[in-house]
Enzyme design. Structure first.
Site, mmCIF file in Angstrom:
data_model
loop_
_atom_site.group_PDB
_atom_site.id
_atom_site.type_symbol
_atom_site.label_atom_id
_atom_site.label_comp_id
_atom_site.label_asym_id
_atom_site.label_seq_id
_atom_site.Cartn_x
_atom_site.Cartn_y
_atom_site.Cartn_z
ATOM 1 N N ASP A 35 0.847 -1.186 0.000
ATOM 2 C CA ASP A 35 0.000 0.000 0.000
ATOM 3 C C ASP A 35 0.887 1.243 0.000
ATOM 4 O O ASP A 35 1.905 1.268 0.695
ATOM 5 C CB ASP A 35 -0.901 -0.010 1.235
ATOM 6 C CG ASP A 35 -2.025 1.006 1.157
ATOM 7 O OD1 ASP A 35 -1.730 2.220 1.148
ATOM 8 O OD2 ASP A 35 -3.192 0.585 1.111
ATOM 9 N N ASN A 90 -13.099 -2.808 2.353
ATOM 10 C CA ASN A 90 -14.054 -1.708 2.411
ATOM 11 C C ASN A 90 -14.992 -1.841 1.209
ATOM 12 O O ASN A 90 -14.539 -2.151 0.104
ATOM 13 C CB ASN A 90 -13.326 -0.367 2.371
ATOM 14 C CG ASN A 90 -12.394 -0.188 3.548
ATOM 15 O OD1 ASN A 90 -12.730 -0.527 4.674
ATOM 16 N ND2 ASN A 90 -11.209 0.328 3.293
ATOM 17 N N GLN A 98 -14.721 2.731 0.921
ATOM 18 C CA GLN A 98 -13.958 2.234 -0.222
ATOM 19 C C GLN A 98 -13.512 3.427 -1.061
ATOM 20 O O GLN A 98 -14.345 4.201 -1.525
ATOM 21 C CB GLN A 98 -14.807 1.277 -1.060
ATOM 22 C CG GLN A 98 -14.044 0.671 -2.216
ATOM 23 C CD GLN A 98 -14.883 -0.324 -3.014
ATOM 24 O OE1 GLN A 98 -16.056 -0.564 -2.722
ATOM 25 N NE2 GLN A 98 -14.266 -0.901 -4.022
ATOM 26 N N HIS A 121 -10.545 -4.912 -3.381
ATOM 27 C CA HIS A 121 -9.194 -5.093 -2.860
ATOM 28 C C HIS A 121 -9.239 -5.464 -1.389
ATOM 29 O O HIS A 121 -10.065 -4.976 -0.632
ATOM 30 C CB HIS A 121 -8.301 -3.866 -3.095
ATOM 31 C CG HIS A 121 -8.836 -2.571 -2.589
ATOM 32 N ND1 HIS A 121 -9.889 -1.894 -3.180
ATOM 33 C CD2 HIS A 121 -8.450 -1.808 -1.539
ATOM 34 C CE1 HIS A 121 -10.116 -0.768 -2.518
ATOM 35 N NE2 HIS A 121 -9.262 -0.702 -1.515
#
Length: 115
Positions: free
Chosen positions: A33, A89, A96, A102
């Protein structure tokens, strides 16, 4: 394979946007990330464009299972030994930010506590 030309994750899958990949096969891509909430924070995405969990169907069951199994493998490989957290999410109210399914996998001390 279905993709969305406006989707940032589809562009990462296509190699148009760089990422720090930790895993890739024909169906899945995993990468670090860019704004981690934990010492280890990877995203696992399907290469096929699925906007969110709202769009998941029975046909996606094996793919979602593979995402979960891969998450455990990656955490072991990345040295996470004391637990980790999974977060998906869904939709605007679910926070999200990217409309491509994801799975966040976060490991390390208090991965749910940012700041």
């Amino acid at each position: 394979m279905h993709t969305d030309s406006n989707c940032i994750f589809c562009k990462i899958v296509a190699g148009q946007i760089p990422s720090r990949k930790v895993y890739e096969d024909d169906e899945l891509l995993a990468f670090h990330d860019i704004a981690p909430w934990a010492p280890v924070h990877v995203l696992i995405i399907p290469k096929v464009h699925i906007a969110s969990m709202v769009d998941v169907a029975e046909a996606h069951a094996a793919l979602l299972g593979r995402m979960m199994v891969l998450s455990a493998r990656l955490m072991r490989e990345l040295g996470v030994t004391n637990g980790y957290r999974h977060v998906i999410n869904t939709g605007r109210d679910g926070m999200q930010e990217v409309p491509h399914l994801h799975l966040h996998v976060m490991g390390g001390p208090r991965p749910w506590s940012k700041g």
